[in-house]
Design an enzyme around this catalytic site. Structure first.
Site, short mmCIF file in Angstrom:
data_model
loop_
_atom_site.label_atom_id
_atom_site.label_comp_id
_atom_site.label_asym_id
_atom_site.label_seq_id
_atom_site.Cartn_x
_atom_site.Cartn_y
_atom_site.Cartn_z
N ASP A 1 30.89 67.44 -23.67
CA ASP A 1 32.27 67.37 -23.18
C ASP A 1 33.25 67.78 -24.26
OD1 ASP A 1 30.85 66.32 -21.13
OD2 ASP A 1 31.69 64.29 -21.27
N GLU B 1 22.43 68.69 -16.85
CA GLU B 1 23.08 67.37 -16.84
C GLU B 1 22.17 66.35 -17.51
OE1 GLU B 1 26.38 67.04 -16.61
OE2 GLU B 1 26.36 67.85 -14.58
N HIS B 2 22.77 65.51 -18.36
CA HIS B 2 22.04 64.49 -19.11
C HIS B 2 20.96 65.08 -20.01
CE1 HIS B 2 23.77 60.68 -17.70
NE2 HIS B 2 24.00 61.32 -16.57
N LEU C 1 35.15 64.58 -14.84
CA LEU C 1 35.77 65.79 -15.41
C LEU C 1 36.09 65.59 -16.89
CD1 LEU C 1 38.20 66.76 -12.53
CD2 LEU C 1 35.97 67.68 -13.06
N GLU D 1 33.93 58.61 -29.79
CA GLU D 1 33.52 57.99 -28.53
C GLU D 1 32.36 57.02 -28.75
OE1 GLU D 1 34.14 60.08 -25.10
OE2 GLU D 1 32.79 58.86 -23.87
N ASP E 1 22.21 67.00 -22.80
CA ASP E 1 22.86 67.32 -24.09
C ASP E 1 22.38 66.38 -25.19
OD1 ASP E 1 24.35 65.21 -22.98
OD2 ASP E 1 26.30 66.01 -23.60
N TYR F 1 24.74 54.46 -18.78
CA TYR F 1 24.59 55.72 -19.51
C TYR F 1 23.76 55.49 -20.77
CZ TYR F 1 25.86 60.09 -21.84
OH TYR F 1 25.80 61.31 -22.48
N SER G 1 37.89 63.15 -18.74
CA SER G 1 39.24 62.86 -19.23
C SER G 1 39.16 62.24 -20.62
CB SER G 1 39.98 61.93 -18.26
OG SER G 1 39.18 60.82 -17.94
N SER G 2 38.10 61.50 -20.90
CA SER G 2 38.02 60.87 -22.23
C SER G 2 37.89 61.93 -23.32
CB SER G 2 36.86 59.87 -22.29
OG SER G 2 35.69 60.46 -21.84
C1 GLA Z 1 28.93 62.50 -19.81
C2 GLA Z 1 28.69 62.63 -21.31
C3 GLA Z 1 28.07 63.98 -21.68
C4 GLA Z 1 26.85 64.28 -20.82
C5 GLA Z 1 27.16 64.05 -19.34
C6 GLA Z 1 25.94 64.21 -18.47
O1 GLA Z 1 29.91 63.41 -19.39
O2 GLA Z 1 29.89 62.47 -22.01
O3 GLA Z 1 27.75 64.01 -23.03
O4 GLA Z 1 25.74 63.55 -21.23
O5 GLA Z 1 27.72 62.77 -19.10
O6 GLA Z 1 25.45 65.49 -18.54
#
Ligand code: GLA
Length: 379
Positions: free
Chosen positions: A167, A31-32, A120, A155, A34, A217, A122-123
């Site tokens: 995502d 997580e965080h 999840l 995005e 990518d 973010y 959605s975007s």
């Molecule tokens: C959001 C971002 C992803 C990723 C996650 C955290 O979903 O869109 O690119 O950074 O947060 O892992």
């Protein structure tokens, strides 16, 4: 849902559409990281957004967002950012045009079953569903990876969230029965078979809605860049976080802003942990995998600072009940936890967590059972 969205389209636009499905995603680990050149382990799920779409032989794009009961009409030759959901679809048209891919007028109705702001993605489901559908109906000839990268750019530019690639990649590349192990440095993936025998995956929705566009973010992303830049100044061999070891990082602790240092430490640990977790998954060692999930949650909460009381509570209740693994999932600040629960304990554990949460926060968390599914496709 397919028929529902098709019927809405017929009612609003009166022509015969093509229908597409674009999934949301879960993420098992990573997580965080990518956007820090790490590894992630996402999968597409059977909840998502359905699109009914057809060319309309005019210079206009018309959208109907069924879940929000909201319309958008734009001139295809004058695409400008607006607000909310509109930026996800407008960003997609814009990025195609930026790449000289000819989009003409079309009508589109879309809706689905992904709770918005619940982690999840959605975007990404909206962006990927639309870009995939436009690629098909206008025969733009782009492959899925290129579409994922363009959707990510949409995005960044229109929604203003400097997200990583996870995502959009998961939504477009997901495969039923598999999780992706995606190397975000090379943007190459492998599929890891994922069939739980004695466990189930359950998402618990805190119902705290996050807003990644709220800026935190992007702040995390900047803090990571700041830390990495400082290391790069002293270590010429370092190009990305993949070249940074724990020992190397600790040499710079006193030169770094303490918050930046904590963020970087989390990233270095999480990249490492995701590779360990992938091995554990291949060995089918789900109990050890679950322990890594708790470690990730600790890191996200204390080091990376993206949790909240509600998510911490859901995870600590899970730990107290000896649930195999639990952690917040996605961007954080609200949304869901992902839990791996032993099948035999499932009902008891979930009902205990739900009532404890209700007692503390005065509302029950949502329980979302998911299956791992294929990526965006035409129906
Ligand atoms: C959001 C971002 C992803 C990723 C996650 C955290 O979903 O869109 O690119 O950074 O947060 O892992």
């Amino acid at each position: 849902m397919t028929e529902q969205v098709r019927n809405i389209f017929l009612e609003k636009f009166g022509t015969e559409p093509s229908v597409f499905f674009s999934p949301g995603r879960i993420n098992l680990m990573g997580e965080h990281v990518d956007y820090n050149d790490g590894f992630v382990m996402p999968a597409a799920i059977n909840h998502g957004i359905w699109f009914a779409i057809a060319k309309n032989d005019t210079p206009r794009a018309r959208f109907f967002a069924a879940d929000l009961d909201d319309y958008l009409l734009v001139d295809i030759n004058d695409i400008q950012p607006q607000e909310g959901w509109k930026n996800y679809v407008l960003g997609v048209i814009h990025v195609l045009q930026e790449n000289n891919l000819p989009v003409q007028g079309f009508d589109c109705a879309f809706g689905g079953n992904l709770p918005i702001g619940s982690g999840l993605s959605s975007s990404a489901a909206v962006e990927c569903g639309l870009i995939f559908a436009l690629n098909e109906i206008f025969q733009l000839g782009q492959d899925r990876k290129t579409l994922a990268l363009m959707a990510q750019r949409a995005e960044h530019t229109f929604a203003g969230v400097k997200c990583g690639i996870m995502d959009q990649y998961a939504s477009l590349m997901g495969k039923a029965g598999n999780v992706l192990l995606l190397d975000c440095k090379t943007i190459e993936h492998q599929y890891l078979p994922f069939e739980l025998q004695d466990h189930v995956l359950v998402l618990l929705n805190s119902k705290v809605q996050h807003a990644l566009a709220g800026g935190e973010y992007n702040v995390r992303r900047m803090q990571c860049t700041e830390g990495l830049d400082l290391i790069k100044q002293h270590e010429p061999s370092v190009k990305t976080f993949r070249d940074v070891s724990r020992n190397m990082l600790s040499k710079y602790e006193l030169q770094m802003d303490p918050t930046v240092y904590k963020r970087c430490r989390y990233v270095v640990n999480e990249i490492d942990r995701t590779l360990q977790a992938a091995d554990l998954l291949l060995q089918n060692n789900i109990e050890a995998f679950g322990k890594r999930m708790y470690e990730t949650h600790q890191g996200l909460s204390k080091g990376f600072g993206v949790s909240c009381d509600e998510l911490d509570f859901l995870v600590s209740e899970a730990a107290a009940l000896q649930v195999t693994g639990a952690r917040l999932m996605g961007g954080g600040f609200g949304g869901c936890t992902i839990n791996i629960i032993r099948k035999e304990d499932r009902h008891q554990s979930i009902s205990k967590i739900v009532s404890a949460y209700d007692e503390k926060f005065g509302t029950q968390p949502g329980i979302i059972e998911i299956d791992i599914a294929n990526g965006t496709h035409e129906i």
